[in-house]
Design a protein around this motif. Sequence first.
Motif, PDB file in Angstrom:
ATOM      1  N   ARG A 196       0.831  -1.208   0.000  1.00 54.99           N
ATOM      2  CA  ARG A 196       0.000   0.000   0.000  1.00 54.99           C
ATOM      3  C   ARG A 196       0.864   1.256   0.000  1.00 54.99           C
ATOM      4  O   ARG A 196       1.874   1.328   0.710  1.00 54.99           O
ATOM      5  CB  ARG A 196      -0.890   0.015   1.251  1.00 54.99           C
ATOM      6  N   GLY A 197       0.475   2.249  -0.814  1.00 57.55           N
ATOM      7  CA  GLY A 197       1.180   3.527  -0.840  1.00 57.55           C
ATOM      8  C   GLY A 197       2.618   3.428  -1.318  1.00 57.55           C
ATOM      9  O   GLY A 197       3.469   4.230  -0.926  1.00 57.55           O
ATOM     10  N   PHE A 198       2.877   2.453  -2.193  1.00 62.14           N
ATOM     11  CA  PHE A 198       4.263   2.216  -2.612  1.00 62.14           C
ATOM     12  C   PHE A 198       4.812   3.372  -3.443  1.00 62.14           C
ATOM     13  O   PHE A 198       5.983   3.736  -3.305  1.00 62.14           O
ATOM     14  CB  PHE A 198       4.344   0.910  -3.409  1.00 62.14           C
ATOM     15  N   THR A 199       3.990   3.967  -4.302  1.00 61.81           N
ATOM     16  CA  THR A 199       4.458   5.066  -5.144  1.00 61.81           C
ATOM     17  C   THR A 199       4.958   6.227  -4.301  1.00 61.81           C
ATOM     18  O   THR A 199       6.043   6.789  -4.549  1.00 61.81           O
ATOM     19  CB  THR A 199       3.339   5.542  -6.086  1.00 61.81           C
ATOM     20  N   ALA A 200       4.177   6.602  -3.280  1.00 60.63           N
ATOM     21  CA  ALA A 200       4.597   7.702  -2.396  1.00 60.63           C
ATOM     22  C   ALA A 200       5.860   7.329  -1.645  1.00 60.63           C
ATOM     23  O   ALA A 200       6.742   8.187  -1.430  1.00 60.63           O
ATOM     24  CB  ALA A 200       3.469   8.023  -1.418  1.00 60.63           C
ATOM     25  N   GLU A 206      18.220   3.248  -3.978  1.00 63.25           N
ATOM     26  CA  GLU A 206      18.909   2.129  -3.335  1.00 63.25           C
ATOM     27  C   GLU A 206      18.089   1.574  -2.171  1.00 63.25           C
ATOM     28  O   GLU A 206      18.050   0.353  -1.954  1.00 63.25           O
ATOM     29  CB  GLU A 206      20.287   2.569  -2.819  1.00 63.25           C
ATOM     30  N   GLU A 207      17.420   2.455  -1.414  1.00 65.60           N
ATOM     31  CA  GLU A 207      16.592   1.998  -0.304  1.00 65.60           C
ATOM     32  C   GLU A 207      15.363   1.240  -0.806  1.00 65.60           C
ATOM     33  O   GLU A 207      14.909   0.274  -0.180  1.00 65.60           O
ATOM     34  CB  GLU A 207      16.167   3.181   0.563  1.00 65.60           C
ATOM     35  N   THR A 208      14.832   1.675  -1.955  1.00 65.73           N
ATOM     36  CA  THR A 208      13.677   0.983  -2.529  1.00 65.73           C
ATOM     37  C   THR A 208      14.049  -0.430  -2.951  1.00 65.73           C
ATOM     38  O   THR A 208      13.314  -1.389  -2.686  1.00 65.73           O
ATOM     39  CB  THR A 208      13.130   1.768  -3.732  1.00 65.73           C
ATOM     40  N   ILE A 209      15.205  -0.570  -3.611  1.00 67.84           N
ATOM     41  CA  ILE A 209      15.664  -1.898  -4.029  1.00 67.84           C
ATOM     42  C   ILE A 209      15.909  -2.779  -2.809  1.00 67.84           C
ATOM     43  O   ILE A 209      15.527  -3.961  -2.787  1.00 67.84           O
ATOM     44  CB  ILE A 209      16.952  -1.783  -4.873  1.00 67.84           C
TER      45      ILE A 209
END
Length: 352
Positions: free
Chosen positions: A173-177, A185-188
């Motif tokens: 949920r709310g991944f785009t934001a 790098e934190e997203t990966i």
Amino acid sequence: MAEPDPPLARLLVADDNKVNRLLLTRGLELQGHSVSCAENGRIALDMLRREPFDLLLLDIEMPEMDGFQVLEQLTADPKLRDLPVIVTSSLEGLDNIVRCIELGAEDYLPKPVNAVLLKARIGASLEKKRLRDQQKELVRRFATSEVAQDLEQSGFALGGRHVRGSVMFSDIRGFTALVESQPPEETIELLNAYYALMFDAINDHGGVVNQMIGDGLMAIFGAPLPMTDHGVAAVRAALEMVERVELLNTRRLAVDKPAIRIGVGIATGELVAGYTGTQKRATYTCIGDTVNLAARLEEHTKLAQRTILIDPATCAALGGRIPVDLLGAVALRGKALPVEVYAVAGRPAPCA
């Protein structure tokens, strides 16, 4: 003192003639191979099913079980049908040679066997086996164990078959934001940790993850390998996924990172499952109204503010073993009629 070099390959010689076995074994050992012997086809098959070998040298005329029967047994065994076999026989006639090749033998060498030719045939056969083993390893690495097993047992063919199973869709949920608020790098790093936890939970309950799109995934329970209680397995996997996300959030909050939430939709029913794409590039997937319904239920978790939503067929499969809440009939996108929707992990409710 230097240790001896490891053997080039592990070979099995199946021949009822003791002199032939001894002479062949000596020649092969001089080439650097490790060699075992069997005095008939039945013993050879028992050894092959008990121990790993790289190649079989097979005589045709043997007591108890001849070479033709051994080849037939090897072809019928998914674990042994790719084993290279070189037939060495004094049996004459083109029909016999053709029969051996049709039954899966790599080659046919008449006795007395020419040592130079045999060495070349063994080398070529072992190279083919090495390439096949590499291909299998790639399949195991980039496909699930269930898909790899299906490929080994059934082979690859484009098309589908009708099965009954359960489909799960899940995303963050709310991944785009979240992506916009932190470095790539934190997203990966988050996705790698998230997928490791989700895959493990799904696999533990017999599911197969067959699609990943960004933060979303699709999993199948009941295909490619059949499964009893696939609906229950899918819901239990979803509950375990939620628990693992909570554990992940404990670690994230401890380093001042925001918690994440997931939404899961599960539907049960008829599917068309199989390999789609081209002969060069394909994937295992499933299609049908059940798949669409699971996707719509996952979308509806946002509006319903519930983590796991299931359809009536999945609810019926639970048989009261897992508590659910009846949310009522819901108009879902793409569905002509409203669908009764249940939320998992609430007070017990009867299934319609």
